[in-house]
Write a protein that holds these residues in place. Sequence first.
Motif, PDB file in Angstrom:
ATOM      1  N   LEU A 153       0.886  -1.144  -0.044  1.00  0.00           N
ATOM      2  CA  LEU A 153      -0.019  -0.081  -0.051  1.00  0.00           C
ATOM      3  C   LEU A 153       0.948   1.208  -0.129  1.00  0.00           C
ATOM      4  O   LEU A 153       1.909   1.229   0.692  1.00  0.00           O
ATOM      5  CB  LEU A 153      -0.793  -0.074   1.351  1.00  0.00           C
ATOM      6  N   ALA A 154       0.465   2.131  -0.883  1.00  0.00           N
ATOM      7  CA  ALA A 154       1.423   3.536  -0.842  1.00  0.00           C
ATOM      8  C   ALA A 154       0.647   4.656  -0.831  1.00  0.00           C
ATOM      9  O   ALA A 154      -0.523   4.806  -1.539  1.00  0.00           O
ATOM     10  CB  ALA A 154       2.311   3.474  -2.200  1.00  0.00           C
ATOM     11  N   TYR A 155       0.956   5.450  -0.006  1.00  0.00           N
ATOM     12  CA  TYR A 155       0.320   6.704   0.104  1.00  0.00           C
ATOM     13  C   TYR A 155       0.575   7.697  -1.232  1.00  0.00           C
ATOM     14  O   TYR A 155       1.805   7.608  -1.528  1.00  0.00           O
ATOM     15  CB  TYR A 155       0.791   7.529   1.563  1.00  0.00           C
ATOM     16  N   GLU A 156      -0.262   8.314  -1.671  1.00  0.00           N
ATOM     17  CA  GLU A 156       0.012   9.154  -2.934  1.00  0.00           C
ATOM     18  C   GLU A 156       0.153  10.530  -2.396  1.00  0.00           C
ATOM     19  O   GLU A 156      -0.265  11.367  -1.733  1.00  0.00           O
ATOM     20  CB  GLU A 156      -1.365   9.315  -3.930  1.00  0.00           C
ATOM     21  N   ARG A 157       1.490  11.125  -3.096  1.00  0.00           N
ATOM     22  CA  ARG A 157       1.776  12.455  -2.702  1.00  0.00           C
ATOM     23  C   ARG A 157       2.102  13.313  -4.027  1.00  0.00           C
ATOM     24  O   ARG A 157       2.633  12.370  -5.034  1.00  0.00           O
ATOM     25  CB  ARG A 157       2.858  12.591  -1.858  1.00  0.00           C
ATOM     26  N   THR A 207       4.870  17.963   0.797  1.00  0.00           N
ATOM     27  CA  THR A 207       5.234  16.832   1.921  1.00  0.00           C
ATOM     28  C   THR A 207       6.584  16.950   2.130  1.00  0.00           C
ATOM     29  O   THR A 207       7.421  16.765   1.265  1.00  0.00           O
ATOM     30  CB  THR A 207       4.596  15.482   1.703  1.00  0.00           C
ATOM     31  N   GLU A 249       2.791  19.428   4.642  1.00  0.00           N
ATOM     32  CA  GLU A 249       2.563  18.338   5.547  1.00  0.00           C
ATOM     33  C   GLU A 249       4.068  17.848   5.988  1.00  0.00           C
ATOM     34  O   GLU A 249       5.009  17.688   5.186  1.00  0.00           O
ATOM     35  CB  GLU A 249       2.131  17.132   4.598  1.00  0.00           C
ATOM     36  N   ARG A 281       8.937   6.039  -5.856  1.00  0.00           N
ATOM     37  CA  ARG A 281       8.186   5.599  -4.466  1.00  0.00           C
ATOM     38  C   ARG A 281       9.470   5.650  -3.603  1.00  0.00           C
ATOM     39  O   ARG A 281      10.664   5.454  -3.830  1.00  0.00           O
ATOM     40  CB  ARG A 281       7.631   4.121  -4.560  1.00  0.00           C
ATOM     41  N   GLU A 337       6.530   3.220   6.298  1.00  0.00           N
ATOM     42  CA  GLU A 337       5.191   3.570   5.159  1.00  0.00           C
ATOM     43  C   GLU A 337       6.032   3.813   3.756  1.00  0.00           C
ATOM     44  O   GLU A 337       7.140   4.233   3.700  1.00  0.00           O
ATOM     45  CB  GLU A 337       4.747   4.841   5.398  1.00  0.00           C
ATOM     46  N   TYR A 396       5.524   6.063   0.170  1.00  0.00           N
ATOM     47  CA  TYR A 396       4.898   7.130  -0.461  1.00  0.00           C
ATOM     48  C   TYR A 396       5.145   7.200  -1.979  1.00  0.00           C
ATOM     49  O   TYR A 396       6.321   6.789  -2.216  1.00  0.00           O
ATOM     50  CB  TYR A 396       5.522   8.347   0.117  1.00  0.00           C
TER      51      TYR A 396
END
Lengths: 473, 473
Positions: free
Chosen positions: B6-10, B36, B113, B126, B136, B138
Amino acid sequence: MVVGELAYERDLIIIGGGPGGYNAAIRAAQLGQSVTLIEREELGGVCLNIGCIPTKVLTEGAEKLRSTRKAADFGIETNSIEFNLAKLQNYKLNTILQLREGVTALCKANKVELIKGSAFFLSEDRLGVESGDHYEVYRFKQAIIATGSSPKIPKGLKVDHVQIVDSWSITKLSAIPEKLFVLGSDYIALEMAMAFSVFGSAVTILLDGEDFPFDQSINMELMRLMKKNKIKIIKNVSISEAYVEQNTVSIYFGNEKMTGTHLFISLGHSPNIENLGIDRIGIKRTNRDFIEVNQQCRTSIPTIYAIGDVTEGPHLASKAIKQGKTAAEAIAGLSSEVDLRFLPIIAQTTPPIASVGLTEQEAIKHGYEVDIGQFPLSANGFAGLRGEKEGFIKVITDKKTSLFLGMHILGYGAIELITSGILSLEMAARDEDLLFPAYPHPSVNECIAEAFEAIKKQAIHIPPMMKREKSNV
Amino acid sequence: MVVGELAYERDLIIIGGGPGGYNAAIRAAQLGQSVTLIEREELGGVCLNIGCIPTKVLTEGAEKLRSTRKAADFGIETNSIEFNLAKLQNYKLNTILQLREGVTALCKANKVELIKGSAFFLSEDRLGVESGDHYEVYRFKQAIIATGSSPKIPKGLKVDHVQIVDSWSITKLSAIPEKLFVLGSDYIALEMAMAFSVFGSAVTILLDGEDFPFDQSINMELMRLMKKNKIKIIKNVSISEAYVEQNTVSIYFGNEKMTGTHLFISLGHSPNIENLGIDRIGIKRTNRDFIEVNQQCRTSIPTIYAIGDVTEGPHLASKAIKQGKTAAEAIAGLSSEVDLRFLPIIAQTTPPIASVGLTEQEAIKHGYEVDIGQFPLSANGFAGLRGEKEGFIKVITDKKTSLFLGMHILGYGAIELITSGILSLEMAARDEDLLFPAYPHPSVNECIAEAFEAIKKQAIHIPPMMKREKSNV
């Protein structure tokens, strides 16, 4: 004038050995002229002997005292801090003596002939010079008038140089005034008000008008700083009478009477031209009674030049120096000219002020649609670290062309930084010219970049909400 | 790398919250980017927390101590002057805290952020971020590497951060070293050598080479000043070993052994790129192992930028700041570029040093036939009045075109004045551009004019005989 009198022959005679006169003398000598410099009092003139330098010794003393009181923050522990005015006065005298000896030595090294005496024109090419009971006549090929100015004292006021002082005698006080009134709004008034406040005087500034003479933002901040430093300000004061009785100065204006121990009058200066004989030989004056000169400092008589406070423009040594060099160069046949548009105005207040180019109000009056950028020193890391967060840098550009129009600084570093503004104005910089370079870090210099960034609401160290508000602090 | 994780999108991720990183973050946010910022330690980075700011608190403390000791000349009488390092350290911590809170507030106000953690590249788009036991991933559209650098320590030397210190731990000393060795010649070495000398340490500088890194004239004058301040200098030192035993540091070089209480190693910095995973994703390095970037700070991977100490060029926050803003602007689609030719170098020594453009030696090496102008502060009225006569301003122009090439200042006011030099270089000034304006009087700024006048042997305050001699003091 005696017909047939014996006259000494000279090439270039300069009347007045202040900064304008001695700079002119040395520059002329450098360019091969044979130069004679006539000074009736001391070489260095008002600036060195009773003006700029003595007042700056006082402001520097005040600055050192203020800074010493704050040094404890940095771990510097002193048992007690006392201020000894007599010792500072002694330092002042030594400084003046040293600088004066320096100027004398420079003149001699440049083979400038020094004559002590009061000079006045006998004709377009002859001067009489009186010194004590001596009187001599000199015939010259060219001359420069650099006789300076004297403090203007309004009618009804009499300076006793002890309790009612002018800009010359304020620096000679032997004790710190208990209650000092300062009449005026110019930089000397401000410098002395702030310095004596630091020394311990209770100071009240009696403004001759509504305001100080700087950009409106600086004037407003100055008002705040004065209040913070417990300096009172009364506006629109025109003194009808002031007299000294039993060590008390009584000052009357309108229906009011105020009493203090000292009154300092700083209402500008009048040109020293009364006894020069310039009317006799037909040198034209401006309608404000200064000597009229062109861009090369030439008067209406082509062989006679005038520089410094006898000409129109601000009462500043920097102007006299520039004019002096220019007149000397013109006499030597060079095409040098003076342009005073970007003459800086500085005040060694606490904190100092420096200003160059148009103020916001002037720019608007000139028809510019202006962009304003302002950055507070409190948001600058180095100012914070030094504990000197007061003040700001304000810059003004033309909205249409982005042309840089003016820079106004209140805060520590102001005076050294202003030359960045002067040079940028001279080189017709646009905002991008001041935004592009890297500024040293950490330094107050960075406030210049951020002031220009503030125009575009892009100062890094101003939060975005504040940016939407009016930029004037 | 886990497939399918799972990757957070930025949008834009910046790695490193030093001056480069946070300036980039705020500028990008100003330009509408969603930003970010990942920092593994404290916001503000080395500069704010353990570098520029802490060292400048020490130099400022030294300056205040020096100035307080001299204040008696100005009538300021103190019974005794003691220096309390613990109190200065406390002031330092408060300053850092305040500045760090300021940066945090600015980031938040700009909706940046903030993430705490160590970041490393997993692929071209990534990042993994570790923070304690959290991990985590990203995904980003663009990234800026701003991870800075760490002090370089030669083999055979081990820093214990108590008696053998680096540029980070020198500012944390709890007592003033009795006998301090400073290994290095850069501005940090000089600043700390001079500050601790003022605090009372017996200081010896162990130069890694022959000289300091400034213009030859400044290097020579520095040597003289060091001698005057009883700071010893030993040249060409390469330490083979140093160890601590019973509060004594023993230092070996060649056949020599020296002992002291402390050794400060200031031999430059290495880029923090080891654990970043940049080789894995193929970001190109220069042959000196920095990250290769173009004028917009773009790396060989077009969506990834790098700024500050991880790129070639001097280890200076001013460079990182400029690069940070430029990278942010490039990411926002602007055509901004970085040009480091006129990056100033400053040192908050006693007196300070500031330098921009070519040194005399560099100009000659570049093939210029140079004109040199140099003016000593001792001949400036304001410097004399302040009792700060040490140093000079040196300017270099191209004999053929009169193009201004470089300015090198040693003396009080150097740092604030250098922006005049920077802006003039950026605007391709010729000597006449710096000779034409009026300079404020009295001020050290006038030394700039006189330095340019000195090129033509026309400085007013240098006697003609001296002018015929070589201008190098």
